[in-house]
Design a protein around this motif. Structure first.
Motif, PDB file in Angstrom:
ATOM      1  N   GLY A  66      40.911  43.279  11.157  1.00  0.00           N
ATOM      2  CA  GLY A  66      39.679  42.669  11.632  1.00  0.00           C
ATOM      3  C   GLY A  66      39.374  41.314  11.030  1.00  0.00           C
ATOM      4  O   GLY A  66      38.439  40.638  11.466  1.00  0.00           O
ATOM      5  N   GLU A  67      40.140  40.890   9.996  1.00  0.00           N
ATOM      6  CA  GLU A  67      39.924  39.560   9.428  1.00  0.00           C
ATOM      7  C   GLU A  67      40.217  38.494  10.477  1.00  0.00           C
ATOM      8  O   GLU A  67      41.112  38.645  11.303  1.00  0.00           O
ATOM      9  CB  GLU A  67      40.826  39.334   8.214  1.00  0.00           C
ATOM     10  CG  GLU A  67      40.291  39.919   6.926  1.00  0.00           C
ATOM     11  CD  GLU A  67      41.097  39.479   5.716  1.00  0.00           C
ATOM     12  OE1 GLU A  67      40.487  39.117   4.704  1.00  0.00           O
ATOM     13  OE2 GLU A  67      42.341  39.512   5.793  1.00  0.00           O
ATOM     14  N   LYS A  68      39.459  37.415  10.406  1.00  0.00           N
ATOM     15  CA  LYS A  68      39.626  36.329  11.365  1.00  0.00           C
ATOM     16  C   LYS A  68      39.780  34.996  10.633  1.00  0.00           C
ATOM     17  O   LYS A  68      39.342  34.860   9.489  1.00  0.00           O
ATOM     18  CB  LYS A  68      38.435  36.260  12.319  1.00  0.00           C
ATOM     19  CG  LYS A  68      38.265  37.485  13.205  1.00  0.00           C
ATOM     20  CD  LYS A  68      37.068  37.328  14.125  1.00  0.00           C
ATOM     21  CE  LYS A  68      36.902  38.554  15.021  1.00  0.00           C
ATOM     22  NZ  LYS A  68      35.740  38.425  15.924  1.00  0.00           N
TER      23      LYS A  68
ATOM     24  N   LYS B 106      39.941  30.564  11.752  1.00  0.00           N
ATOM     25  CA  LYS B 106      40.066  29.472  12.702  1.00  0.00           C
ATOM     26  C   LYS B 106      41.229  28.597  12.262  1.00  0.00           C
ATOM     27  O   LYS B 106      41.222  28.047  11.163  1.00  0.00           O
ATOM     28  CB  LYS B 106      38.772  28.654  12.754  1.00  0.00           C
ATOM     29  CG  LYS B 106      38.735  27.633  13.890  1.00  0.00           C
ATOM     30  CD  LYS B 106      37.374  26.964  13.973  1.00  0.00           C
ATOM     31  CE  LYS B 106      37.301  26.005  15.166  1.00  0.00           C
ATOM     32  NZ  LYS B 106      35.989  25.337  15.247  1.00  0.00           N
TER      33      LYS B 106
ATOM     34  N   THR C  37      40.251  30.627  17.080  1.00  0.00           N
ATOM     35  CA  THR C  37      40.038  31.667  16.077  1.00  0.00           C
ATOM     36  C   THR C  37      40.925  32.868  16.393  1.00  0.00           C
ATOM     37  O   THR C  37      40.974  33.332  17.544  1.00  0.00           O
ATOM     38  CB  THR C  37      38.562  32.094  16.045  1.00  0.00           C
ATOM     39  OG1 THR C  37      37.756  30.962  15.698  1.00  0.00           O
ATOM     40  CG2 THR C  37      38.342  33.203  15.013  1.00  0.00           C
ATOM     41  N   TYR C  38      41.614  33.371  15.373  1.00  0.00           N
ATOM     42  CA  TYR C  38      42.548  34.481  15.555  1.00  0.00           C
ATOM     43  C   TYR C  38      42.119  35.667  14.697  1.00  0.00           C
ATOM     44  O   TYR C  38      41.690  35.501  13.554  1.00  0.00           O
ATOM     45  CB  TYR C  38      43.968  34.057  15.182  1.00  0.00           C
ATOM     46  CG  TYR C  38      44.501  32.954  16.074  1.00  0.00           C
ATOM     47  CD1 TYR C  38      45.153  33.246  17.260  1.00  0.00           C
ATOM     48  CD2 TYR C  38      44.321  31.612  15.730  1.00  0.00           C
ATOM     49  CE1 TYR C  38      45.632  32.233  18.077  1.00  0.00           C
ATOM     50  CE2 TYR C  38      44.792  30.602  16.551  1.00  0.00           C
ATOM     51  CZ  TYR C  38      45.445  30.922  17.718  1.00  0.00           C
ATOM     52  OH  TYR C  38      45.915  29.923  18.533  1.00  0.00           O
ATOM     53  N   GLU C  39      42.274  36.857  15.271  1.00  0.00           N
ATOM     54  CA  GLU C  39      41.977  38.096  14.543  1.00  0.00           C
ATOM     55  C   GLU C  39      43.292  38.743  14.149  1.00  0.00           C
ATOM     56  O   GLU C  39      44.208  38.868  14.956  1.00  0.00           O
ATOM     57  CB  GLU C  39      41.161  39.049  15.418  1.00  0.00           C
ATOM     58  CG  GLU C  39      40.763  40.327  14.685  1.00  0.00           C
ATOM     59  CD  GLU C  39      39.828  41.203  15.501  1.00  0.00           C
ATOM     60  OE1 GLU C  39      39.752  42.414  15.218  1.00  0.00           O
ATOM     61  OE2 GLU C  39      39.165  40.669  16.431  1.00  0.00           O
TER      62      GLU C  39
ATOM     63  N   LYS D 276      38.917  34.898   1.617  1.00  0.00           N
ATOM     64  CA  LYS D 276      39.253  34.814   3.044  1.00  0.00           C
ATOM     65  C   LYS D 276      40.682  34.322   3.249  1.00  0.00           C
ATOM     66  O   LYS D 276      41.269  33.698   2.364  1.00  0.00           O
ATOM     67  CB  LYS D 276      38.296  33.819   3.720  1.00  0.00           C
ATOM     68  CG  LYS D 276      38.431  32.410   3.148  1.00  0.00           C
ATOM     69  CD  LYS D 276      37.381  31.469   3.651  1.00  0.00           C
ATOM     70  CE  LYS D 276      37.544  30.071   3.049  1.00  0.00           C
ATOM     71  NZ  LYS D 276      37.442  30.040   1.585  1.00  0.00           N
TER      72      LYS D 276
ATOM     73  N   LEU E 103      50.095  36.918  17.930  1.00  0.00           N
ATOM     74  CA  LEU E 103      48.940  36.018  18.040  1.00  0.00           C
ATOM     75  C   LEU E 103      49.110  34.976  19.145  1.00  0.00           C
ATOM     76  O   LEU E 103      48.156  34.272  19.476  1.00  0.00           O
ATOM     77  CB  LEU E 103      48.732  35.282  16.705  1.00  0.00           C
ATOM     78  CG  LEU E 103      48.366  36.145  15.491  1.00  0.00           C
ATOM     79  CD1 LEU E 103      48.286  35.286  14.242  1.00  0.00           C
ATOM     80  CD2 LEU E 103      47.048  36.883  15.710  1.00  0.00           C
TER      81      LEU E 103
END
Length: 812
Positions: free
Chosen positions: A298-300, A302, A308-310, A323, A364
């Protein structure tokens, strides 16, 4: 893979006087294929420096201006719409005859004197995109102001004024030679073909660990399996701004977009050394720590592309204490990117597991130049030279100061690959005589270290054995001693190998029966109007469950490319139904087939891979489709020489309930062996796979079908005596199958040669629950012409059996 290489840049590392054409020819001959040569002097022919002396409005157009421009020998008027045009600028002037891309689009257009809105224009004042430099930062409808780039006099050629007198090679690099995706890699290959040595490579000397506590504790690699080596260095007092023209020029010619001096340097080193780097703004790193770890679900983040990618848990990321700040081996994050306000830069250089990088990029849908290299495999030893070169350039171009040593976390110390090399075996493999000395010389020119084994080492025949150490830049490419033979052969030149026709009698190889069967089956079905389908050998879990296949009956992949390819298929049917669903709206009716292996789990061993055949006819009328499919099956059997086939009740009762229509289904047998089914797909599976129409399948799975194929034709003589035909029609119970009648009647008379069903009737005049069948009976004797009375007696036997055995009522 392709790379754009500047010949001038190569010659900074390679001492050669070869012309560009000769260099391209020689390097292509050893496997480094030059696909295109771009001579910049020709590209910028008839383009000169112009000096804008005066700008005045166009009398007939508000948005156009007339620029009185000095082009050396004369001052000319040029119509220009550039919004940034002003007096005193040096600009690029395309003279009549120059070729440009009009507004940066389409093919090259040759300029000529022309009138624009009634005023004659001598050539064109060019924008960056019109001369191929569209990656330079520029505004909409701006001309290229080169005032700060050159002080050359008006009329000077642009190639000379901007130092663009170069040749660019577009080189195709095979995927196993990632070391050639760089200037230095190409210089190494060039040194082999030119016979010249490489000039010294740049390196960082010294380095003092000071300031801001940057130390080994800054870096923590939690996943050494996926990141075998990670290095970083801190540089402070950095001033971020535009790069000098020489650096921007090289990036542009290599296909990169200039951004700022720090980022440009990382791209410059990437192209020069083939080792990706990344620059972080050190002041934006929370906790002053770099952690290489798996992402938390669930970390995202940019990324630098603005999206932005999860992340999923199996993805490797670079993070600070709070982060993710980069996708490992793929792309950095926007939040920690360098800007014009950056003063402290952390430069990272690392190696990552190729499979991990490839999976993450595909999952991704995020790709980059760095990712392309990492997924091919880079050596851990390529890190230090690249990071040293980057530090040298950053300190030179940004005024930065080295604030630490190169801090490195490494899973294990590097050990070069070493292989034995047998010269006699090499000669045998190449098929030519070559002295040991020459073979060793070639290997050493390629960077290998060759040591002769001592006298105690066993030798074969008259061969000499050596130990060959692989240079670090080839440690993902050289995998066995046989690779040395390939290296020697390509450098020696395949054109130097003698062309000798093989002597002796050519051995005829028996063609594989399975291949003959597949080819013949394809020919027959295509001739019958069927279209062949090629589908993946993989299934999704959804396809399994929709067709009622248990997970344990399929092979699950440990490392699937995606969830759509998670299982090896144990049946061709779900793939075929998926193909029908995907094509039904474009082709409302079609006949399809696929012949391919399936994969059946085998406990403790490799799976069985039997060859299967599936045919599908889809359209609106299920009954007509079933009859058409049966006819196609009969034709296939006949053409394959399989005569003892028959249709019977399916041996799996579940097929009636689940997979097929209970009234249109039959098992297919060859002799006594059951090989598959023909049937209309049940409503449940039509719905599961999203079909809009009826579909009849022929699913043949058993290998007995394929082994019965024969291309041998047998002769059947024409009968000497005529046949006698009789027709019978009778009514019987709906549930009685015709197959039972045919088998029973075939045993009654020795004169009965053939029984053929030609009509089935239900409706008016026939009671409900009953059906009327009509059959042709053919009688013949191989010894004499039959008399009418003999045939009547045989027919009477048949009538009696029909009435007694099947309770049939004969119709007149």
């Amino acid at each position: 893979m392709n790379i754009l290489i500047s010949y001038n840049w190569i010659k900074e590392y390679l001492d050669t006087d070869f012309s560009p054409e000769k260099f391209a020819k020689e390097t292509t001959a050893v496997g480094n294929s030059v696909e295109r040569i771009d001579r910049l002097s020709e590209r910028f022919e008839k383009m000169v420096v112009g000096f804008v002396k005066k700008v005045k409005p166009h009398p007939n157009a508000d948005k156009l201006k007339i620029a009185e421009t000095d082009i050396g020998k004369e001052t000319v008027e040029i119509i220009c719409g550039g919004v940034n045009l002003s007096e005193g600028q040096r600009v690029v002037v395309g003279l009549p005859g120059a070729k440009v891309k009009w507004h940066g689009e389409g093919d090259l257009v040759e300029l000529a004197k022309t009138k624009i809105r009634g005023v004659e224009s001598f050539g064109m004042i060019c924008a960056v995109e019109e001369i191929g430099f569209e990656k330079l930062p520029h505004g909409y409808h701006e001309i290229w102001d080169i005032t700060e780039l050159t002080s050359a006099k008006p009329g000077t050629s642009i190639a000379k004024a901007l130092e663009l007198d170069d040749t660019i090679f577009d080189i195709e690099v095979t995927s196993n030679r990632v070391d050639c995706m760089s200037i230095i890699g190409q210089a190494r290959e060039g040194a082999v073909v030119t016979g010249k040595g490489l000039k010294g490579l740049k390196s960082l000397k010294g380095g003092k660990e000071v300031a801001h506590g940057f130390s080994r504790g800054w870096i923590e690699v939690k996943e050494p399996e996926f990141c075998p080596k990670y290095s970083a260095i801190l540089i402070e007092n950095v001033k971020v701004g535009p790069s000098p023209w020489w650096l921007q020029k090289r990036l542009l010619l290599a296909g990169h977009r200039p951004i700022n001096n720090v980022v440009d340097i990382t791209n410059y080193v990437l192209h020069e050394y083939g080792q990706p780097l990344h620059a972080f703004d050190a002041d934006k790193l929370d906790g002053e720590k770099i952690i290489v770890r798996k992402a938390k679900k669930g970390e995202k983040m940019k990324a630098l592309d603005g999206k932005t990618y999860e992340f999923s848990h199996d993805m490797l990321v670079i993070a600070d204490v709070k982060k993710p700040i980069a996708v490992a081996g793929v792309m950095g994050g926007e939040e920690t990117a360098t800007t014009e306000n950056t003063t402290r830069v952390l430069i990272e250089s690392a190696t990552f597991d190729p499979v991990s990088v490839r999976r993450t990029a595909r999952a991704l849908n995020l790709y980059s130049d760095s990712q392309l290299l990492f997924e091919k495999g880079l050596s851990t030893e390529s890190i230090e030279p690249a990071i040293a070169r980057a530090v040298e350039l950053i300190t030179e171009l940004t005024g930065g100061r080295v604030a630490s040593l190169i801090i490195t976390e490494q899973a294990k110390s590097y050990e070069p690959r070493v292989f034995p090399f047998d010269t006699q075996k090499a000669r045998k493999l190449m098929g030519i005589e070559m002295e040991d000395k020459k073979m060793i010389e070639i290997l050493e020119r390629l960077g290998f270290v060759v040591n002769q084994n001592d006298s105690t080492t066993p030798r074969l025949h008259d061969s000499m054995t050596f130990s060959v150490t692989v240079p670090y830049w080839r440690d993902h490419d050289i995998e066995a001693p046989v690779d040395f033979v390939e290296e020697i052969a390509r450098v020696h030149g395949y054109e130097n190998f003698p062309s000798i026709f093989p002597s002796g009698e050519i051995q005829l190889i028996q063609e594989d029966q399975a291949i003959k069967f597949q080819r013949r089956t394809r020919e027959i079905l295509k001739g019958a109007g069927f279209t062949e389908v090629y589908s993946y050998s993989f299934f999704s879990e959804k396809q399994l469950t929709e067709y009622g296949i248990k997970k344990e009956d399929a092979i699950v992949l440990r490392n699937p490319l995606s969830s759509e390819f998670e299982f090896m298929r144990p049946s061709l049917v779900p793939s075929m139904l998926t193909t029908v669903e995907q094509n039904q709206h474009r082709f409302p009716e079609a006949d399809l087939f696929e012949i391919a292996p399936v994969y059946i789990p085998k406990k403790g061993d490799l799976p069985d891979e039997p060859l299967n055949l599936v045919m599908a006819c889809y359209g609106k009328d299920g009954r007509e489709l079933f009859l058409r499919s049966k006819g196609a099956l009969a034709r296939l059997m006949r053409e394959l020489g399989i005569n003892d086939w028959s249709l019977e009740r399916s041996r799996d009762p579940a097929d009636y309930i689940a997979h097929y229509h209970d009234g249109r289904l039959a098992g297919i047998s060859i002799g006594k062996n059951y090989v598959g089914e023909i049937g209309q797909v049940s409503d449940m599976f039509v719905k599961n796979f999203g079909l809009d129409s009826a579909c009849v399948l022929i699913d043949i799975r058993e290998q007995d079908f394929f082994s019965k194929y024969t291309s041998v034709k047998s002769f059947k003589p024409i009968p000497q005596f005529p046949e006698v035909k009789r027709d019978l029609a009778f009514v019987l119970d709906e549930k009685i199958e015709y197959k039972m009648i045919e088998e029973k009647l075939g045993k009654i008379s020795t004169l009965l040669e053939q029984i053929e069903l030609f009509d089935v009737y239900r409706g008016k005049g026939v009671d409900e629950g009953k059906k009327s069948l009509a059959i042709h009976l053919s009688f013949r004797s191989n010894e004499r012409t039959l008399e009418s009375k003999e045939v009547d007696n045989e027919v009477e036997k048949i009538r009696r059996v029909l009435k007694e055995e099947f309770n049939a009522i004969l119709r007149s």
